[in-house]
Design an enzyme around this catalytic site. Structure first.
Site, PDB file in Angstrom:
ATOM      1  N   LYS A  48       0.833  -1.203   0.000  1.00 37.59           N
ATOM      2  CA  LYS A  48       0.000   0.000   0.000  1.00 37.59           C
ATOM      3  C   LYS A  48       0.868   1.253   0.000  1.00 37.59           C
ATOM      4  O   LYS A  48       1.932   1.292   0.602  1.00 37.59           O
ATOM      5  CB  LYS A  48      -0.919  -0.008   1.228  1.00 37.59           C
ATOM      6  CG  LYS A  48      -2.014  -1.081   1.171  1.00 37.59           C
ATOM      7  CD  LYS A  48      -2.934  -0.969   2.361  1.00 37.59           C
ATOM      8  CE  LYS A  48      -4.081  -1.973   2.264  1.00 37.59           C
ATOM      9  NZ  LYS A  48      -4.999  -1.865   3.422  1.00 37.59           N
TER      10      LYS A  48
ATOM     11  N   ARG B  97      -3.990 -15.084   3.833  1.00 38.86           N
ATOM     12  CA  ARG B  97      -3.135 -14.089   4.506  1.00 38.86           C
ATOM     13  C   ARG B  97      -3.280 -14.231   6.028  1.00 38.86           C
ATOM     14  O   ARG B  97      -2.295 -14.217   6.760  1.00 38.86           O
ATOM     15  CB  ARG B  97      -3.527 -12.682   4.046  1.00 38.86           C
ATOM     16  CG  ARG B  97      -2.754 -11.528   4.709  1.00 38.86           C
ATOM     17  CD  ARG B  97      -3.072 -10.244   3.951  1.00 38.86           C
ATOM     18  NE  ARG B  97      -2.738  -9.036   4.681  1.00 38.86           N
ATOM     19  CZ  ARG B  97      -1.543  -8.458   4.692  1.00 38.86           C
ATOM     20  NH1 ARG B  97      -0.541  -9.020   4.034  1.00 38.86           N
ATOM     21  NH2 ARG B  97      -1.329  -7.343   5.352  1.00 38.86           N
TER      22      ARG B  97
END
Length: 297
Positions: free
Chosen positions: A169, A241
């Site tokens: 990100k 994840r």
């Protein structure tokens, strides 16, 4: 001022277009509550009570506490920006306490389920099957986000150093170590990938037609494979994840190491996995210890 703020977070802060769109929606909702058009909104005239009333009104109409917290976060970021450029003298959102909500514990796969999901890894040889196994193992062994996996280039894999380079990100780069098992699978996959590639730009993961995989492609791979071995309500790349983080923690990894590997900006985002593990510990304790269940259980 709202448009200038959105331009600032997009260009200077490098927020994603989705985040900027979310902030726009939340700030426009505030304007609607205050009965003013966004292009005529004068934030210097707004008060702390206005923001509080906006939050209460959202809760009253059934908006979840989590969503209202997000709206407050958008307001807070907006007023911090106004304060920084000198447009206002105070941040009217600074003292507002966001509504509480119970954070759901992340779902994760059991290690036995992961073993069953990849049991045939040595017996597959065609492009699609090897690619699908790579998707599962890549997400499980590195914990990277779906978008990060889709953005991976073949050149991001360093076989000599046994690591991959990931762009997360806000374009933050991090290096993740990988094991021989995953590197061996990538080595098997690359020749198959190169034969399938169309208009090759170097993306590691390709779809069935030789072009870069999409979010829908990678979701389908995970959902189809994991549904065969797990009864979880949700079967998605993000569950893998969660599984990576939980597995690391269960096997003694330091929480700060997991934070770094996941690319979390805050330790608070990582600490949810400690709660998951503790809940599992309590279940195992109650199941295994003769005095844990009580006399009448």
């Amino acid at each position: 001022m709202i448009d200038k703020f959105l331009e600032y977070i997009t260009i200077e802060r490098r927020y994603s277009s989705l985040t900027a769109a979310s902030y726009r929606t939340d700030l426009y909702a505030l304007c609607e509550f205050l009965s003013v058009k966004p292009d005529r909104f004068k934030p210097e005239l707004a008060t702390e009570d206005d923001i509080k009333a906006f939050m209460i009104a959202e809760l009253d109409r059934g908006i979840s506490p989590r969503s209202v917290r997000r709206k407050l976060s958008a307001c807070h970021s907006f007023w911090k920006y106004l304060l920084r450029i000198g447009y206002v003298k105070t941040d009217i959102t600074a003292r507002i306490i966001p509504p509480k909500f119970k954070l759901p514990l992340p779902m994760f796969y059991k290690e036995s389920e992961m073993e069953r999901a990849t049991a045939d890894v040595d017996n597959v040889s065609d492009f699609v099957s090897v690619r699908d196994m790579l998707v599962i193992e890549l997400l499980y062994q590195t914990g990277i986000r779906q978008a990060e996996a889709l953005a991976l280039k073949c050149t991001d894999v360093d076989f000599g150093m046994k690591q991959i380079r990931v762009i997360g990100k806000r374009n933050k780069e991090r290096i993740i170590p990988v094991g021989d098992w995953l590197l061996s699978l990538i080595t098997r996959y690359l020749p198959l990938r190169n034969k399938e590639a169309q208009d090759d730009n170097g993306e590691l993961l390709l779809g069935d037609k030789g072009r870069p995989m999409t979010k829908g492609n990678i979701y389908s791979v995970v959902h189809n494979h994991m549904s065969k071995v797990s009864t979880l309500k949700k079967q998605s790349p993000h569950v893998l994840r969660h599984t990576f983080a939980t597995t690391m923690l269960d096997h003694g990894a330091d929480i700060n190491t997991i934070k770094t590997l996941l690319g979390h900006a805050s330790l608070a985002a990582t600490q949810v996995y400690t709660h998951t593990t503790f809940e599992q510990i309590k279940k195992e304790y109650k199941k295994a210890h003769p005095r844990a269940r009580g006399k009448n259980s």
